[in-house]
Design an enzyme around this catalytic site. Structure first.
Site, PDB file in Angstrom:
ATOM      1  N   ASP A  11       0.874  -1.177   0.000  1.00 18.87           N
ATOM      2  CA  ASP A  11       0.000   0.000   0.000  1.00 18.87           C
ATOM      3  C   ASP A  11       0.909   1.224   0.000  1.00 18.87           C
ATOM      4  O   ASP A  11       2.125   1.109   0.179  1.00 18.87           O
ATOM      5  CB  ASP A  11      -0.895  -0.006   1.257  1.00 18.87           C
ATOM      6  N   SER A  12       0.292   2.403  -0.173  1.00 17.27           N
ATOM      7  CA  SER A  12       1.073   3.633  -0.105  1.00 17.27           C
ATOM      8  C   SER A  12       1.554   3.904   1.321  1.00 17.27           C
ATOM      9  O   SER A  12       2.451   4.710   1.528  1.00 17.27           O
ATOM     10  CB  SER A  12       0.214   4.808  -0.567  1.00 17.27           C
ATOM     11  N   CYS A  74      -4.421  -1.611  -1.860  1.00 19.76           N
ATOM     12  CA  CYS A  74      -4.526  -0.187  -2.141  1.00 19.76           C
ATOM     13  C   CYS A  74      -5.518  -0.043  -3.286  1.00 19.76           C
ATOM     14  O   CYS A  74      -5.291  -0.578  -4.370  1.00 19.76           O
ATOM     15  CB  CYS A  74      -3.143   0.322  -2.543  1.00 19.76           C
ATOM     16  N   GLU A 153      -2.527   8.493   8.209  1.00 15.32           N
ATOM     17  CA  GLU A 153      -1.077   8.281   8.297  1.00 15.32           C
ATOM     18  C   GLU A 153      -0.516   8.891   9.584  1.00 15.32           C
ATOM     19  O   GLU A 153       0.438   8.393  10.154  1.00 15.32           O
ATOM     20  CB  GLU A 153      -0.361   8.888   7.086  1.00 15.32           C
ATOM     21  N   CYS A 185     -10.868   3.000  -0.025  1.00 22.87           N
ATOM     22  CA  CYS A 185      -9.439   3.256   0.177  1.00 22.87           C
ATOM     23  C   CYS A 185      -9.099   2.490   1.442  1.00 22.87           C
ATOM     24  O   CYS A 185      -9.841   2.573   2.435  1.00 22.87           O
ATOM     25  CB  CYS A 185      -9.175   4.750   0.355  1.00 22.87           C
ATOM     26  N   HIS A 187      -7.131   2.927   3.706  1.00 25.70           N
ATOM     27  CA  HIS A 187      -6.919   3.728   4.917  1.00 25.70           C
ATOM     28  C   HIS A 187      -8.241   3.963   5.665  1.00 25.70           C
ATOM     29  O   HIS A 187      -8.238   4.191   6.879  1.00 25.70           O
ATOM     30  CB  HIS A 187      -6.327   5.098   4.573  1.00 25.70           C
TER      31      HIS A 187
HETATM   32  N1  DGL Z   1      -4.674   3.241   0.776  1.00 26.42           N
HETATM   33  C1  DGL Z   1      -4.679   3.563  -0.598  1.00 26.42           C
HETATM   34  C2  DGL Z   1      -5.961   3.281  -1.297  1.00 26.42           C
HETATM   35  O1  DGL Z   1      -6.588   2.296  -0.938  1.00 26.42           O
HETATM   36  C3  DGL Z   1      -3.909   4.768  -1.048  1.00 26.42           C
HETATM   37  C4  DGL Z   1      -4.253   6.056  -0.417  1.00 26.42           C
HETATM   38  C5  DGL Z   1      -3.296   7.173  -0.836  1.00 26.42           C
HETATM   39  O2  DGL Z   1      -2.091   6.992  -0.702  1.00 26.42           O
HETATM   40  O3  DGL Z   1      -3.788   8.213  -1.293  1.00 26.42           O
HETATM   41  O4  DGL Z   1      -6.364   3.940  -2.205  1.00 26.42           O
END
Ligand code: DGL
Length: 288
Positions: A11-12, A74, A153, A185, A187
């Site tokens: 993931d990011s 992600c 984050e 997402c 997150h």
């Molecule tokens: N967690 C990621 C997603 O599911 C990336 C979020 C990001 O870095 O903007 O899209």
């Protein structure tokens, strides 16, 4: 390929830990090699070319551990780079978007579905495309939430600012009369308590992680590559030896560690730092 090889997850940043959480619950015998690209987060404001290049670089890195499959944990990467990654790498690469779509279609009653996602995911049009491929009669409303990822984050998952932002993002979906919202997402499941409370009882929440791990589990069983014992590869690609999960971050190790601790609870883990400029060479160990 063998059942004892680990599974790569990326993931990011810390968002993919919402998928890891499900993997630990559903697939406790599997070993995970996790890569959080915290030096380049958020992906949501990146171009498709950048997101594809990052994905290629990360899967190459994960391959050093002889992973038997990769989960792009992600949605942004799943929306933009999955076809390229599947074409380039000769191993199963799963995304989180399609499982989320399937789960939402099983949940909705009025077939009006909202998706909270990053700007890159929304701009890709991948969610409406995938929903309509399954059910042409469904109505999909996507909402970009660029301020969510930096908050998660930073470990900020509640409080007046988080609530004000979430209220603002939810408003168009409420006006559209959706009965189901996809946390599009990885997150966002960490913000689910706040989102759920503000959305109200009439709207159901879908976290694609559960369905993603079900799909992964079925895939491993069908190959068959399910693990029932402990081994994992080494960072330098040498012979596999018994080992636990490993977590890598391209940015600050300590903030990844504290967010991870917050999200995974008592689960013991260390974070190792990967220098992106040397991603093809060495990793230095960090963590707390
Ligand atoms: N967690 C990621 C997603 O599911 C990336 C979020 C990001 O870095 O903007 O899209």
């Amino acid at each position: 390929m063998s059942y004892s090889q680990p599974i790569g997850v990326f993931d990011s940043g810390v968002g993919g830990l919402s998928v890891v959480r499900q993997m630990l619950a559903q697939l406790p015998d599997e070993h995970i090699i996790y890569f959080g690209d915290t030096a380049r987060v958020p992906y949501g404001s990146r171009t498709p070319d950048e997101i594809i290049a990052f994905g290629e670089q990360i899967v190459s890195f994960l391959q050093r551990f002889d992973v038997k499959a990769v989960v792009a944990a992600c949605n942004t990467s799943s929306s933009v780079s999955l076809p390229v990654l599947r074409e380039r790498f000769h191993l199963p690469v799963l995304g989180v978007l399609e499982p989320g779509v399937r789960a939402a279609l099983e949940t909705t009653r009025n077939r009006r579905i909202g998706v909270l996602a990053t700007a890159a995911t929304v701009n890709s049009g991948a969610f409406p495309r995938c929903f309509l491929a399954y059910d042409p009669g469904v109505t999909v409303h996507t909402q970009a939430c660029p301020r969510f990822v930096p908050l998660v984050e930073a470990g900020r998952i509640d409080g007046p600012e988080v609530r004000a932002i979430a209220r603002q993002y939810l408003q168009p979906l409420r006006e559209a009369g959706v009965d189901t919202i996809v946390l599009g997402c990885t997150h966002y499941p960490f913000l689910a308590p706040v989102i759920r409370e503000l959305a109200g009882d009439a709207i159901m929440m879908v976290d694609p992680a559960e369905e993603t791990v079900k799909e992964l589990s079925a895939l491993l069983a069908s190959l068959p590559l399910s693990s029932s014992r402990s081994t994992a590869g080494s960072a330098d690609g040498q012979a596999a030896e018994p080992e636990g999960h490993r977590f890598f971050a391209s940015g600050a190790v300590n903030s990844f560690y504290s967010s991870g601790r917050q999200f995974l609870g008592d689960f013991p883990f260390q974070v190792e730092q990967v220098n992106l400029s040397g991603i093809d060479s060495k990793c230095s160990t960090g963590g707390l």
